[in-house]
Design a protein around this motif. Structure first.
Motif, mmCIF file in Angstrom:
data_model
loop_
_atom_site.group_PDB
_atom_site.id
_atom_site.type_symbol
_atom_site.label_atom_id
_atom_site.label_comp_id
_atom_site.label_asym_id
_atom_site.label_seq_id
_atom_site.Cartn_x
_atom_site.Cartn_y
_atom_site.Cartn_z
ATOM 1 N N ILE A 87 0.821 -1.209 0.000
ATOM 2 C CA ILE A 87 0.000 0.000 0.000
ATOM 3 C C ILE A 87 0.857 1.263 0.000
ATOM 4 C CG2 ILE A 87 -0.281 0.088 2.520
ATOM 5 C CD1 ILE A 87 -3.220 0.976 1.949
ATOM 6 N N GLY A 88 2.067 1.167 0.527
ATOM 7 C CA GLY A 88 2.962 2.322 0.535
ATOM 8 C C GLY A 88 3.732 2.518 -0.758
ATOM 9 N N GLU A 89 3.535 1.620 -1.733
ATOM 10 C CA GLU A 89 4.307 1.706 -2.968
ATOM 11 C C GLU A 89 3.460 2.060 -4.181
ATOM 12 O OE1 GLU A 89 6.956 -1.540 -3.656
ATOM 13 O OE2 GLU A 89 7.859 -1.413 -1.662
ATOM 14 N N VAL A 90 2.214 2.471 -3.962
ATOM 15 C CA VAL A 90 1.356 2.838 -5.083
ATOM 16 C C VAL A 90 1.945 4.015 -5.854
ATOM 17 C CG1 VAL A 90 -0.902 3.711 -5.761
ATOM 18 C CG2 VAL A 90 -0.739 1.922 -4.014
ATOM 19 N N ILE A 91 2.304 5.074 -5.145
ATOM 20 C CA ILE A 91 2.850 6.265 -5.800
ATOM 21 C C ILE A 91 4.203 5.967 -6.453
ATOM 22 C CG2 ILE A 91 3.613 8.636 -5.480
ATOM 23 C CD1 ILE A 91 0.615 8.338 -5.214
ATOM 24 N N PRO A 92 5.154 5.326 -5.740
ATOM 25 C CA PRO A 92 6.423 4.999 -6.409
ATOM 26 C C PRO A 92 6.248 4.141 -7.656
ATOM 27 C CG PRO A 92 6.654 4.773 -4.035
ATOM 28 C CD PRO A 92 5.195 4.997 -4.301
ATOM 29 N N LEU A 93 5.345 3.154 -7.607
ATOM 30 C CA LEU A 93 5.119 2.321 -8.785
ATOM 31 C C LEU A 93 4.510 3.145 -9.914
ATOM 32 C CD1 LEU A 93 5.110 -0.434 -10.200
ATOM 33 C CD2 LEU A 93 2.837 -0.832 -9.210
ATOM 34 N N ALA A 94 3.574 4.014 -9.585
ATOM 35 C CA ALA A 94 2.939 4.849 -10.609
ATOM 36 C C ALA A 94 3.978 5.703 -11.330
ATOM 37 C CB ALA A 94 1.867 5.726 -9.978
ATOM 38 N N ARG A 95 4.941 6.204 -10.582
ATOM 39 C CA ARG A 95 5.986 7.034 -11.201
ATOM 40 C C ARG A 95 6.868 6.217 -12.142
ATOM 41 N NH1 ARG A 95 6.761 10.215 -5.638
ATOM 42 N NH2 ARG A 95 5.600 12.116 -6.154
ATOM 43 N N VAL A 96 7.205 4.999 -11.734
ATOM 44 C CA VAL A 96 7.998 4.124 -12.601
ATOM 45 C C VAL A 96 7.223 3.827 -13.880
ATOM 46 C CG1 VAL A 96 8.978 1.805 -12.847
ATOM 47 C CG2 VAL A 96 9.306 3.078 -10.718
ATOM 48 N N LEU A 97 5.943 3.507 -13.732
ATOM 49 C CA LEU A 97 5.119 3.165 -14.882
ATOM 50 C C LEU A 97 4.989 4.347 -15.846
ATOM 51 C CD1 LEU A 97 2.310 1.169 -13.043
ATOM 52 C CD2 LEU A 97 4.132 0.216 -14.469
ATOM 53 N N ALA A 98 4.824 5.526 -15.285
ATOM 54 C CA ALA A 98 4.680 6.715 -16.132
ATOM 55 C C ALA A 98 5.910 6.930 -16.997
ATOM 56 C CB ALA A 98 4.412 7.939 -15.261
ATOM 57 N N GLN A 99 7.083 6.617 -16.457
ATOM 58 C CA GLN A 99 8.318 6.779 -17.221
ATOM 59 C C GLN A 99 8.367 5.839 -18.420
ATOM 60 O OE1 GLN A 99 11.452 6.205 -14.357
ATOM 61 N NE2 GLN A 99 11.175 8.219 -13.421
ATOM 62 N N LEU A 100 7.590 4.742 -18.350
ATOM 63 C CA LEU A 100 7.543 3.776 -19.442
ATOM 64 C C LEU A 100 6.381 4.054 -20.396
ATOM 65 C CD1 LEU A 100 8.315 0.551 -17.389
ATOM 66 C CD2 LEU A 100 9.819 1.643 -19.057
ATOM 67 N N GLY A 101 5.683 5.150 -20.169
ATOM 68 C CA GLY A 101 4.580 5.509 -21.055
ATOM 69 C C GLY A 101 3.266 4.838 -20.734
ATOM 70 N N VAL A 102 3.160 4.211 -19.563
ATOM 71 C CA VAL A 102 1.911 3.567 -19.166
ATOM 72 C C VAL A 102 0.854 4.641 -18.919
ATOM 73 C CG1 VAL A 102 0.788 2.143 -17.403
ATOM 74 C CG2 VAL A 102 3.100 1.577 -18.201
ATOM 75 N N ARG A 103 -0.340 4.416 -19.457
ATOM 76 C CA ARG A 103 -1.383 5.438 -19.416
ATOM 77 C C ARG A 103 -2.289 5.347 -18.192
ATOM 78 N NH1 ARG A 103 -3.575 5.758 -25.691
ATOM 79 N NH2 ARG A 103 -1.553 6.227 -26.667
ATOM 80 N N GLN A 104 -2.411 4.160 -17.626
ATOM 81 C CA GLN A 104 -3.381 3.992 -16.538
ATOM 82 C C GLN A 104 -2.921 2.918 -15.553
ATOM 83 O OE1 GLN A 104 -7.233 1.651 -16.689
ATOM 84 N NE2 GLN A 104 -8.059 3.702 -17.033
#
Length: 288
Positions: free
Chosen positions: A149-166
């Motif tokens: 639960i504490g890694e939602v934001i960090p994971l979202a940032r990693v995904l965004a760098q890869l062009g993930v949209r959602q």
């Protein structure tokens, strides 16, 4: 949207998987059975899209045939939900017919690997990177647990760098493997409130969709049809042909409808414990 579980078999056995012991079952759709159901659902019930999942859909030998038929012959929007583990060759093959690749992750690095499989985090990121290079849109899912639960934001940032949209966040339901791992449950529901506050305060360059059960007071009660016909937006078919309307019924034997593969028809088999009789509330998703 038809969510078509092509098979139970998977190359993972994740701690939270709702299939549980069914991961060992041999039930599966053949390509012929899959396209027959896809055609029936489009012609009789107006489905416009399909998400292929499992088990792990990329271990299904006839996946390319199903993807091509859904896109070329039926004109469906085609999505795949996968663990993204060593799928590069087959992803390259089906990319021209694929609208969205959605990869499941459970946190960053070792957090993900501890729930899923060693090496799965880096493999998933490589698959997302390849999809981007192949011009396939990408998304991700995460089941929120006490471990991540504490890694939602960090994971979202990693995904965004890869062009993930959602990024789509799921609530953990204690069925299948998750029933054997109660330590994964978030017992302090105030933590959901803190997560929502953090999501609201953080500007992320991707969309975050949240299961409304991820709140201190749970989701509003939205039930399966019980007072007469109404339109529903999703049907999930498991490898046996059992059909489910509510995500909260997935993983349980509470099916009111079944697809009979040998005769290509849907039948109603009501019971005292089916999702309509109970009735089982539907899952509500909303933008964070």
């Amino acid at each position: 949207m038809l969510y078509l579980q092509l098979l139970y078999r998977c190359n993972f056995s994740c701690l939270h998987c709702f299939h549980g012991e069914r991961l060992q079952y041999v039930d599966a759709f053949t390509a012929e059975e899959a396209v027959s159901l896809l055609t029936l659902m489009r012609d009789e019930y107006g489905t416009e899209a399909v998400t292929l999942l499992g088990g792990e859909p990329f271990v299904h030998r006839e996946l390319p045939q199903v993807v091509r038929y859904a896109k070329q012959e039926l004109g469906q929007r085609v999505e795949i939900c996968t663990n993204g583990y060593r799928i590069e060759r087959r992803l390259t093959e089906i990319a021209p017919h694929l609208d969205l690749l959605r990869v499941s992750l459970e946190g960053v690095g070792s957090t993900n690997d501890g729930i899923r499989r060693r090496g799965s985090y880096q493999s998933a990121l490589q698959s997302l990177s390849l999809a981007r290079d192949l011009s396939v849109s990408t998304g991700a899912t995460m089941t929120v647990t006490s471990r991540n639960i504490g890694e939602v934001i960090p994971l979202a940032r990693v995904l965004a760098q890869l062009g993930v949209r959602q990024l789509k966040l799921h609530h953990l339901r204690p069925v299948g493997n998750a029933a054997d791992h109660p330590e994964l449950l978030v017992t302090d529901t105030a933590a959901y409130g803190r997560l929502r506050e953090e999501l609201a305060e953080t500007r992320l360059p991707l969309e975050v969709i949240v299961d409304e059960d991820l709140s201190e007071h749970g989701a509003p009660e939205v039930c399966a049809p019980s007072g007469g016909p109404r339109e529903i937006d999703r049907i999930e078919a498991d490898p046996r042909g059992a059909l489910t309307m509510s995500c909260k019924a997935v993983g349980k034997d509470s099916h009111a409808f079944w697809y009979e593969k040998t005769v290509n028809r849907i039948v109603h088999r009501p019971s005292a414990t089916d999702e309509i009789t109970l009735p089982v509330p539907d899952v509500v998703y909303a933008r964070a």
